[in-house]
Design a protein around this motif. Sequence first.
Motif, short mmCIF file in Angstrom:
data_model
loop_
_atom_site.label_atom_id
_atom_site.label_comp_id
_atom_site.label_asym_id
_atom_site.label_seq_id
_atom_site.Cartn_x
_atom_site.Cartn_y
_atom_site.Cartn_z
N LEU A 87 38.42 9.00 4.47
CA LEU A 87 37.12 8.75 5.09
C LEU A 87 37.20 7.66 6.14
CD1 LEU A 87 34.81 8.85 1.93
CD2 LEU A 87 35.57 10.74 3.37
N SER A 88 38.10 6.69 5.94
CA SER A 88 38.23 5.60 6.91
C SER A 88 38.73 6.11 8.26
CB SER A 88 39.17 4.52 6.38
OG SER A 88 40.50 5.00 6.28
N LYS A 89 39.43 7.23 8.24
CA LYS A 89 39.91 7.85 9.48
C LYS A 89 38.99 8.99 9.93
CE LYS A 89 44.77 6.80 8.55
NZ LYS A 89 46.13 7.37 8.32
N GLN A 90 37.86 9.11 9.24
CA GLN A 90 36.84 10.13 9.55
C GLN A 90 37.39 11.55 9.47
OE1 GLN A 90 34.97 8.91 13.31
NE2 GLN A 90 33.49 7.73 12.11
N GLU A 91 38.30 11.76 8.53
CA GLU A 91 38.85 13.10 8.36
C GLU A 91 37.80 14.08 7.84
OE1 GLU A 91 43.53 11.83 7.54
OE2 GLU A 91 42.32 12.70 5.93
N HIS A 92 36.74 13.55 7.25
CA HIS A 92 35.66 14.42 6.77
C HIS A 92 34.79 14.93 7.92
CE1 HIS A 92 34.03 10.46 7.24
NE2 HIS A 92 32.80 10.81 6.91
N LEU A 93 35.01 14.40 9.12
CA LEU A 93 34.23 14.81 10.29
C LEU A 93 35.03 15.68 11.25
CD1 LEU A 93 32.37 11.45 11.05
CD2 LEU A 93 31.54 13.41 9.73
N GLU A 128 37.61 24.46 -2.81
CA GLU A 128 37.90 25.75 -2.18
C GLU A 128 38.68 26.58 -3.19
OE1 GLU A 128 39.82 27.53 1.96
OE2 GLU A 128 40.11 25.42 1.43
N ASP A 129 38.12 27.71 -3.58
CA ASP A 129 38.73 28.52 -4.63
C ASP A 129 38.71 29.99 -4.24
OD1 ASP A 129 39.82 29.39 -7.03
OD2 ASP A 129 37.90 29.39 -8.08
N ASP A 130 39.83 30.47 -3.73
CA ASP A 130 39.99 31.88 -3.39
C ASP A 130 38.84 32.39 -2.51
OD1 ASP A 130 41.26 34.35 -3.39
OD2 ASP A 130 40.27 35.03 -5.23
N GLY A 131 38.56 31.64 -1.46
CA GLY A 131 37.54 32.05 -0.51
C GLY A 131 36.15 31.52 -0.78
N VAL A 132 35.94 30.92 -1.95
CA VAL A 132 34.65 30.32 -2.30
C VAL A 132 34.73 28.82 -2.05
CG1 VAL A 132 32.99 29.88 -4.15
CG2 VAL A 132 34.18 32.09 -4.03
N VAL A 133 33.75 28.28 -1.34
CA VAL A 133 33.71 26.85 -1.05
C VAL A 133 32.43 26.27 -1.65
CG1 VAL A 133 33.69 25.07 0.74
CG2 VAL A 133 35.02 27.16 1.07
N ILE A 134 32.59 25.21 -2.44
CA ILE A 134 31.45 24.59 -3.12
C ILE A 134 31.53 23.09 -2.93
CG2 ILE A 134 30.19 24.37 -5.30
CD1 ILE A 134 31.90 26.69 -6.38
N MET A 187 22.39 18.37 -2.68
CA MET A 187 22.14 19.80 -2.73
C MET A 187 23.44 20.54 -2.95
SD MET A 187 20.39 22.30 0.12
CE MET A 187 21.66 21.94 1.34
N ALA A 188 23.48 21.42 -3.92
CA ALA A 188 24.67 22.20 -4.20
C ALA A 188 24.73 23.40 -3.28
CB ALA A 188 24.65 22.67 -5.65
N VAL A 189 25.90 23.66 -2.72
CA VAL A 189 26.05 24.77 -1.79
C VAL A 189 27.32 25.53 -2.12
CG1 VAL A 189 26.27 25.46 0.62
CG2 VAL A 189 24.86 23.49 0.02
N ILE A 190 27.24 26.86 -2.03
CA ILE A 190 28.40 27.72 -2.22
C ILE A 190 28.55 28.58 -0.98
CG2 ILE A 190 29.43 29.55 -3.60
CD1 ILE A 190 27.84 28.56 -5.98
N ARG A 191 29.75 28.62 -0.42
CA ARG A 191 30.02 29.47 0.73
C ARG A 191 31.22 30.35 0.38
NH1 ARG A 191 30.63 26.21 6.11
NH2 ARG A 191 29.58 27.99 7.02
N GLN A 238 28.06 19.40 5.43
CA GLN A 238 27.52 18.12 4.99
C GLN A 238 28.61 17.05 4.92
OE1 GLN A 238 24.97 19.85 1.52
NE2 GLN A 238 24.02 17.90 2.07
N HIS A 239 29.85 17.45 5.14
CA HIS A 239 31.04 16.58 5.18
C HIS A 239 31.09 15.58 4.03
CE1 HIS A 239 28.42 13.59 7.23
NE2 HIS A 239 28.08 14.56 8.06
N THR A 240 30.95 16.10 2.81
CA THR A 240 31.00 15.26 1.62
C THR A 240 32.19 15.63 0.74
OG1 THR A 240 29.54 16.82 0.47
CG2 THR A 240 28.51 14.92 1.53
N ILE A 241 32.61 14.66 -0.06
CA ILE A 241 33.59 14.93 -1.11
C ILE A 241 32.93 14.62 -2.45
CG2 ILE A 241 35.65 14.55 0.28
CD1 ILE A 241 35.75 11.70 -0.95
N PRO A 242 33.32 15.38 -3.48
CA PRO A 242 34.34 16.43 -3.51
C PRO A 242 33.85 17.74 -2.89
CG PRO A 242 33.26 16.32 -5.63
CD PRO A 242 32.70 15.18 -4.81
N THR A 243 34.80 18.48 -2.36
CA THR A 243 34.58 19.85 -1.92
C THR A 243 35.67 20.70 -2.55
OG1 THR A 243 33.52 19.25 0.18
CG2 THR A 243 34.55 21.42 0.06
#
Length: 227
Positions: free
Chosen positions: A47-53, A70-76, A1-5, A63-68
């Motif tokens: 991910l092996s160090k669970q940095e996504h969590l 961040e662009d000038d306040g927009v997160v997708i 699912m695509a999400v934009i914040r 959803q703690h997935t990559i790629p993520t």
Amino acid sequence: MAVIRCFSSSFAMAPILYMQHFSGPVRSVLLTAAALGLKLQHKIVDLSKQEHLTENFLKLNPQHTIPTLEDDGVVIWDSHAINAYLVAKYGKDDSLYPKDLAKRAMVDQRMHFDSGLIFSWLRNIARGVKYKGRKALTEDQIEGLEHGYEHLNTFLKDSKWVTGNAVTIADFSLIANVTTLNIIYPVDKSRYGNISRWLKDSEALPYYDVNREGLDHFKATVKPLLS
């Protein structure tokens, strides 16, 4: 699912890509950015160090997935959504993701094919090998991959790229994931000549090296786990 914040930001800077090079979806974003001539800030998420969590990352992407991105306040997150966004914002034209409704629908269909079939099997196989100790593909996995290869070969029957004679972000998604699958379950050139030709054409793209680095990492870490 695509999400934009959206978050507030007081100044603009190069978009930040949270990533790991071995990830096919990440490499599709790298291909898109390279095709656009867009510089990204790379932030490696181990991910092996669970940095996504971690708390900070979960605030960006629950959803703690990559790629993520961040662009000038927009997160997708979701590579397909990221690629469409990058072309819309930074593209000099719409060739990579056409505004024409019929052409765009074709690109969207191929990207859904990638996420729903090609990447779905790639994720299923990679997780089994890396986290469950599987040494070989199951019959169901092989059948699924053959099914995907057959469709992709048909898509490429009468065109150079997956939607026609111009490369699009649908190609970038499929290039990244199919080249990864090709390490695990090689494309049979005698059966899937169109895919074989498309892979060679992909390697000739002037920015293809951004895909090769991650492939080498995947080959070094995952391929030895298979018998």
